[in-house]
Every structure is written in C-alpha cells, then in structure tokens.
Motif scaffolding. Structure first.
Motif, PDB file in Angstrom:
ATOM      1  N   ALA A  81      57.040  41.625  36.892  1.00 48.05           N
ATOM      2  CA  ALA A  81      57.821  40.635  36.145  1.00 48.05           C
ATOM      3  C   ALA A  81      59.202  40.445  36.761  1.00 48.05           C
ATOM      4  O   ALA A  81      59.711  39.317  36.842  1.00 48.05           O
ATOM      5  CB  ALA A  81      57.940  41.058  34.687  1.00 48.05           C
ATOM      6  N   THR A  82      59.810  41.544  37.213  1.00 53.17           N
ATOM      7  CA  THR A  82      61.130  41.461  37.842  1.00 53.17           C
ATOM      8  C   THR A  82      61.054  40.697  39.163  1.00 53.17           C
ATOM      9  O   THR A  82      61.902  39.845  39.458  1.00 53.17           O
ATOM     10  CB  THR A  82      61.696  42.872  38.093  1.00 53.17           C
ATOM     11  N   LEU A  83      60.032  40.992  39.956  1.00 53.87           N
ATOM     12  CA  LEU A  83      59.834  40.259  41.207  1.00 53.87           C
ATOM     13  C   LEU A  83      59.634  38.768  40.936  1.00 53.87           C
ATOM     14  O   LEU A  83      60.198  37.906  41.615  1.00 53.87           O
ATOM     15  CB  LEU A  83      58.617  40.808  41.957  1.00 53.87           C
ATOM     16  N   ALA A  84      58.836  38.471  39.922  1.00 54.86           N
ATOM     17  CA  ALA A  84      58.500  37.084  39.603  1.00 54.86           C
ATOM     18  C   ALA A  84      59.721  36.256  39.232  1.00 54.86           C
ATOM     19  O   ALA A  84      59.779  35.057  39.524  1.00 54.86           O
ATOM     20  CB  ALA A  84      57.480  37.038  38.470  1.00 54.86           C
ATOM     21  N   GLN A  85      60.692  36.890  38.611  1.00 50.40           N
ATOM     22  CA  GLN A  85      61.902  36.172  38.213  1.00 50.40           C
ATOM     23  C   GLN A  85      62.703  35.698  39.419  1.00 50.40           C
ATOM     24  O   GLN A  85      63.534  34.797  39.303  1.00 50.40           O
ATOM     25  CB  GLN A  85      62.761  37.059  37.315  1.00 50.40           C
ATOM     26  N   GLN A  86      62.444  36.314  40.566  1.00 49.44           N
ATOM     27  CA  GLN A  86      63.142  35.920  41.800  1.00 49.44           C
ATOM     28  C   GLN A  86      62.272  35.020  42.685  1.00 49.44           C
ATOM     29  O   GLN A  86      62.694  34.620  43.773  1.00 49.44           O
ATOM     30  CB  GLN A  86      63.522  37.181  42.579  1.00 49.44           C
ATOM     31  N   GLY A  87      61.056  34.719  42.230  1.00 50.20           N
ATOM     32  CA  GLY A  87      60.137  33.928  43.033  1.00 50.20           C
ATOM     33  C   GLY A  87      60.232  32.436  42.750  1.00 50.20           C
ATOM     34  O   GLY A  87      60.831  31.999  41.770  1.00 50.20           O
ATOM     35  N   ASN A  88      59.620  31.647  43.634  1.00 54.17           N
ATOM     36  CA  ASN A  88      59.591  30.191  43.511  1.00 54.17           C
ATOM     37  C   ASN A  88      58.143  29.745  43.362  1.00 54.17           C
ATOM     38  O   ASN A  88      57.373  29.753  44.328  1.00 54.17           O
ATOM     39  CB  ASN A  88      60.223  29.538  44.735  1.00 54.17           C
ATOM     40  N   ILE A  89      57.774  29.361  42.151  1.00 49.62           N
ATOM     41  CA  ILE A  89      56.382  28.991  41.880  1.00 49.62           C
ATOM     42  C   ILE A  89      55.960  27.749  42.662  1.00 49.62           C
ATOM     43  O   ILE A  89      54.767  27.535  42.919  1.00 49.62           O
ATOM     44  CB  ILE A  89      56.180  28.773  40.366  1.00 49.62           C
ATOM     45  N   ARG A  90      56.904  26.934  43.115  1.00 46.35           N
ATOM     46  CA  ARG A  90      56.567  25.735  43.881  1.00 46.35           C
ATOM     47  C   ARG A  90      55.949  26.084  45.237  1.00 46.35           C
ATOM     48  O   ARG A  90      55.266  25.263  45.845  1.00 46.35           O
ATOM     49  CB  ARG A  90      57.821  24.880  44.105  1.00 46.35           C
ATOM     50  N   ASN A  91      56.176  27.324  45.680  1.00 44.68           N
ATOM     51  CA  ASN A  91      55.563  27.770  46.930  1.00 44.68           C
ATOM     52  C   ASN A  91      54.134  28.263  46.740  1.00 44.68           C
ATOM     53  O   ASN A  91      53.454  28.591  47.718  1.00 44.68           O
ATOM     54  CB  ASN A  91      56.390  28.891  47.566  1.00 44.68           C
ATOM     55  N   ILE A  92      53.690  28.317  45.489  1.00 47.61           N
ATOM     56  CA  ILE A  92      52.387  28.899  45.173  1.00 47.61           C
ATOM     57  C   ILE A  92      51.430  27.899  44.537  1.00 47.61           C
ATOM     58  O   ILE A  92      50.281  27.760  44.965  1.00 47.61           O
ATOM     59  CB  ILE A  92      52.552  30.116  44.235  1.00 47.61           C
ATOM     60  N   SER A 108      46.477  23.262  40.309  1.00 49.46           N
ATOM     61  CA  SER A 108      45.682  24.370  40.843  1.00 49.46           C
ATOM     62  C   SER A 108      46.592  25.565  41.124  1.00 49.46           C
ATOM     63  O   SER A 108      47.555  25.452  41.892  1.00 49.46           O
ATOM     64  CB  SER A 108      44.963  23.950  42.126  1.00 49.46           C
ATOM     65  N   ASN A 109      46.278  26.679  40.501  1.00 50.85           N
ATOM     66  CA  ASN A 109      47.032  27.904  40.752  1.00 50.85           C
ATOM     67  C   ASN A 109      46.761  28.413  42.163  1.00 50.85           C
ATOM     68  O   ASN A 109      45.620  28.451  42.617  1.00 50.85           O
ATOM     69  CB  ASN A 109      46.658  28.997  39.746  1.00 50.85           C
ATOM     70  N   PHE A 110      47.818  28.786  42.864  1.00 45.86           N
ATOM     71  CA  PHE A 110      47.753  29.386  44.199  1.00 45.86           C
ATOM     72  C   PHE A 110      47.289  28.425  45.299  1.00 45.86           C
ATOM     73  O   PHE A 110      47.098  28.851  46.440  1.00 45.86           O
ATOM     74  CB  PHE A 110      46.875  30.645  44.198  1.00 45.86           C
ATOM     75  N   ALA A 111      47.123  27.146  44.994  1.00 49.98           N
ATOM     76  CA  ALA A 111      46.612  26.220  46.005  1.00 49.98           C
ATOM     77  C   ALA A 111      47.611  25.964  47.139  1.00 49.98           C
ATOM     78  O   ALA A 111      47.211  25.553  48.237  1.00 49.98           O
ATOM     79  CB  ALA A 111      46.223  24.895  45.355  1.00 49.98           C
ATOM     80  N   ARG A 112      48.905  26.184  46.905  1.00 52.76           N
ATOM     81  CA  ARG A 112      49.908  25.985  47.952  1.00 52.76           C
ATOM     82  C   ARG A 112      50.262  27.287  48.679  1.00 52.76           C
ATOM     83  O   ARG A 112      51.050  27.268  49.626  1.00 52.76           O
ATOM     84  CB  ARG A 112      51.190  25.401  47.345  1.00 52.76           C
ATOM     85  N   ALA A 113      49.710  28.391  48.231  1.00 53.14           N
ATOM     86  CA  ALA A 113      50.097  29.690  48.789  1.00 53.14           C
ATOM     87  C   ALA A 113      49.713  29.811  50.263  1.00 53.14           C
ATOM     88  O   ALA A 113      48.620  29.418  50.672  1.00 53.14           O
ATOM     89  CB  ALA A 113      49.441  30.811  47.989  1.00 53.14           C
ATOM     90  N   GLN A 114      50.654  30.353  51.033  1.00 52.39           N
ATOM     91  CA  GLN A 114      50.422  30.590  52.458  1.00 52.39           C
ATOM     92  C   GLN A 114      50.265  32.087  52.709  1.00 52.39           C
ATOM     93  O   GLN A 114      50.632  32.923  51.880  1.00 52.39           O
ATOM     94  CB  GLN A 114      51.593  30.032  53.273  1.00 52.39           C
ATOM     95  N   SER A 115      49.749  32.432  53.873  1.00 51.14           N
ATOM     96  CA  SER A 115      49.486  33.838  54.188  1.00 51.14           C
ATOM     97  C   SER A 115      50.769  34.666  54.281  1.00 51.14           C
ATOM     98  O   SER A 115      50.727  35.888  54.155  1.00 51.14           O
ATOM     99  CB  SER A 115      48.714  33.950  55.509  1.00 51.14           C
ATOM    100  N   ASP A 116      51.905  33.993  54.520  1.00 49.77           N
ATOM    101  CA  ASP A 116      53.169  34.723  54.623  1.00 49.77           C
ATOM    102  C   ASP A 116      54.014  34.586  53.351  1.00 49.77           C
ATOM    103  O   ASP A 116      55.235  34.765  53.392  1.00 49.77           O
ATOM    104  CB  ASP A 116      53.975  34.241  55.832  1.00 49.77           C
ATOM    105  N   ALA A 117      53.382  34.267  52.225  1.00 48.90           N
ATOM    106  CA  ALA A 117      54.114  34.123  50.963  1.00 48.90           C
ATOM    107  C   ALA A 117      54.858  35.405  50.628  1.00 48.90           C
ATOM    108  O   ALA A 117      54.365  36.519  50.877  1.00 48.90           O
ATOM    109  CB  ALA A 117      53.153  33.773  49.838  1.00 48.90           C
ATOM    110  N   SER A 118      56.043  35.271  50.059  1.00 48.37           N
ATOM    111  CA  SER A 118      56.849  36.443  49.705  1.00 48.37           C
ATOM    112  C   SER A 118      56.259  37.143  48.481  1.00 48.37           C
ATOM    113  O   SER A 118      55.523  36.541  47.696  1.00 48.37           O
ATOM    114  CB  SER A 118      58.290  36.021  49.396  1.00 48.37           C
ATOM    115  N   LYS A 119      56.607  38.421  48.343  1.00 51.96           N
ATOM    116  CA  LYS A 119      56.142  39.177  47.177  1.00 51.96           C
ATOM    117  C   LYS A 119      56.644  38.539  45.888  1.00 51.96           C
ATOM    118  O   LYS A 119      55.937  38.517  44.872  1.00 51.96           O
ATOM    119  CB  LYS A 119      56.616  40.631  47.267  1.00 51.96           C
ATOM    120  N   GLU A 120      57.863  38.029  45.930  1.00 49.99           N
ATOM    121  CA  GLU A 120      58.443  37.413  44.735  1.00 49.99           C
ATOM    122  C   GLU A 120      57.647  36.179  44.313  1.00 49.99           C
ATOM    123  O   GLU A 120      57.344  35.988  43.127  1.00 49.99           O
ATOM    124  CB  GLU A 120      59.909  37.033  44.993  1.00 49.99           C
TER     125      GLU A 120
END
Length: 281
Positions: free
Chosen positions: A150-161, A183-195
């Motif tokens: 949850a803490t990591l997620a608060q620093q993430g950008n959902i638009r990248n996922i 679509s969930n995760f449809a934009r995710a790339q192999s180098d996506a950050s943990k956040e």
C-alpha cells in the motif's frame, strides 16, 4: 448481565471484541503461528487489557475458518459458534445502521451477504481478495506485506499500468467516462517500477471486488454496500470505491470498526442463538 465476547478466528490472525449493553469494547487483533495460539493469546490479552475477569463474561461466540479447530469451551466459559456469513451481516448492519444492503466481506477472497432486515443470506463471492493481493505482490514485488504494498502504491502512477477508455476511444462510450478503466495492466511494460506495479495490483483487486458487488446486486433494488475486512483499511479504498460509486450510481460504506465487523457480529449473534436454544460447546 455480563459481557459477550465475539471472536473471529482466522488461521493465523484472531480478532476479538466485547459487547455489553449494546456497546462495543476495545476490539483487538492478534497474530500467531496457528489458530489455537492466536485465539487464546487474543482472549488473554483482551481480558488483561480491559480488566475483565472470567466471571464477568456471560458467553463466548466463535466464528471464522479457525473456529473449526475449537471443540471445547474457552476457559470453561459457555461457548457457541456463529455462522460466519450471519456474523458478517449482523456486524455490518450494527456498524453501518443499514438493514437493506449487501455486505462485502474482503478477506482472503470476497463474499457477499445480502441483508434485508433480519433476513441475511450468503449470495456468492469471488476468489479475489487479500490473498490475491498478497500472492501477486509476492511474485511481482518480492513481498506479501500488504502495508508495504500500500505504501509503494501511494508513490506509483496508475497511468503507467492501466488502459482507460480515453486511451482507446476518442470520445466517451455510453455510460463509460474517459477515465474509466478499460483493462487492468494493459499498459504495463517489463521495466515497470515497483511503485507502479503495486498501484496496479491494489487497484485491480479493489475494482474487481467493487464491480462484482454491483453485479451481485442486479435484480434487486439495493444501492448500498458495506465494506468489511482488512482490505477496507487500505488508503486506496478512498480513491477506487468513490469512482465506482459514480460509475454505477451506488454507495459504498466503510464502518468505523470495519476490520472487526465479523467478530462484532459473532457477539451479537448470541442473542439470536439464545432465542433459538442453540447448544454450547
């Protein structure tokens, strides 16, 4: 009249609450290696922390998957078991003050309990819940600690996922605003950050639960849903569920003691069980 203790026994986590004169007394949560250790540890700590003696306890009500491991009275006290879905309904109704609702119990998986006054029925569920979140995080983030995720997620950008309607259509579709998840995760790339990955996992799990709850209500006039269980404490709930409220024209409610609603409901079930002449252990 003494205090009634409600205990929600999980495989490793136990939640306990006392109710006297229709008032809740300081719920607590204990984690241990097994349900028996967790149960007795929680019970002893609860009595100690609240200066309660055994003679002050009128009855003990057990519920949860771990309750199946208990086949004798707790410390010699009158002890009974409450059906978990009934406990979910009673606790959520008591805490939310709603008696025409669907209770969304977000545990390892998610169950739906329809409440219509005193009629409480389990109407289904999905295999997506806290276990899903922890498992995906274990594989993708090398941790299963939900607070860390949850803490990591608060620093993430959902638009990248996630892919939105706006990403695939130049204009809104009927009933679907441009920022609706396509679509969930449809934009995710192999180098996506943990956040970013953490943000994607949590949003996918919560959206799946919220949408499934709405689908479970179709064919009824229910527009209110009560969220209970550990996942209801995630800060992302304050973002995901309001968006679903607008999308589906419904209302989600998170009670003050949402984490403890099942234990609260177990304690409340004592009155019903007493009327029905239910046996003790």
């Amino acid at each position: 009249m003494g205090i009634v203790i409600g205990i929600d026994v999980g495989i490793s986590t136990t939640k306990i609450v006392g109710i006297k004169n229709n008032k809740i007394s300081a719920p607590i949560r204990i984690t241990a290696a097994d349900p028996i250790t967790s149960l007795y540890g929680a019970f002893g700590k609860y009595l100690h922390d609240n200066n309660i003696e055994l003679k002050d306890v009128e009855h003990v009500m057990l519920t949860g998957v771990g309750a199946a491991y208990i086949d004798q009275p707790i410390y010699g006290l009158p002890t009974s078991k409450s059906q978990e879905f009934i406990a979910d309904g009673l606790g959520a109704r008591f805490e939310s003050k709603l008696d025409h609702t669907i209770v969304v119990s977000m545990g390892t998986g998610t169950s739906f309990v329809k409440c219509d006054g005193d009629d409480m029925r389990h109407i289904g569920g999905i295999g997506v819940g806290g276990g899903t979140l922890a498992g995906l995080a274990r594989i993708m983030l090398n941790t299963s600690d939900i607070k860390t995720v949850a803490t990591l997620a608060q620093q993430g950008n959902i638009r990248n996922i996630d892919l939105t309607i706006g990403d695939i259509s130049p204009q809104p579709l009927p009933g679907l605003p441009m920022d609706t998840t396509a679509s969930n995760f449809a934009r995710a790339q192999s180098d996506a950050s943990k956040e970013d990955i953490a943000a994607g996992i949590i949003k996918m799990v919560l959206q799946s639960i919220g949408s499934a709850a709405w689908l479970a209500s179709l064919g009824s006039d229910i527009r209110d849903f009560v969220l209970i269980g550990n996942l209801s404490l995630l800060p992302q709930c304050k973002e995901v569920f309001p968006a679903l409220e607008k999308l589906y024209d419904i209302r989600f409610h998170i009670p003050k003691y949402s984490q403890y609603c099942t234990a609260i409901g177990a304690a409340l079930d004592f009155g019903y069980s007493k009327k029905q002449g239910k046996d003790t252990l």
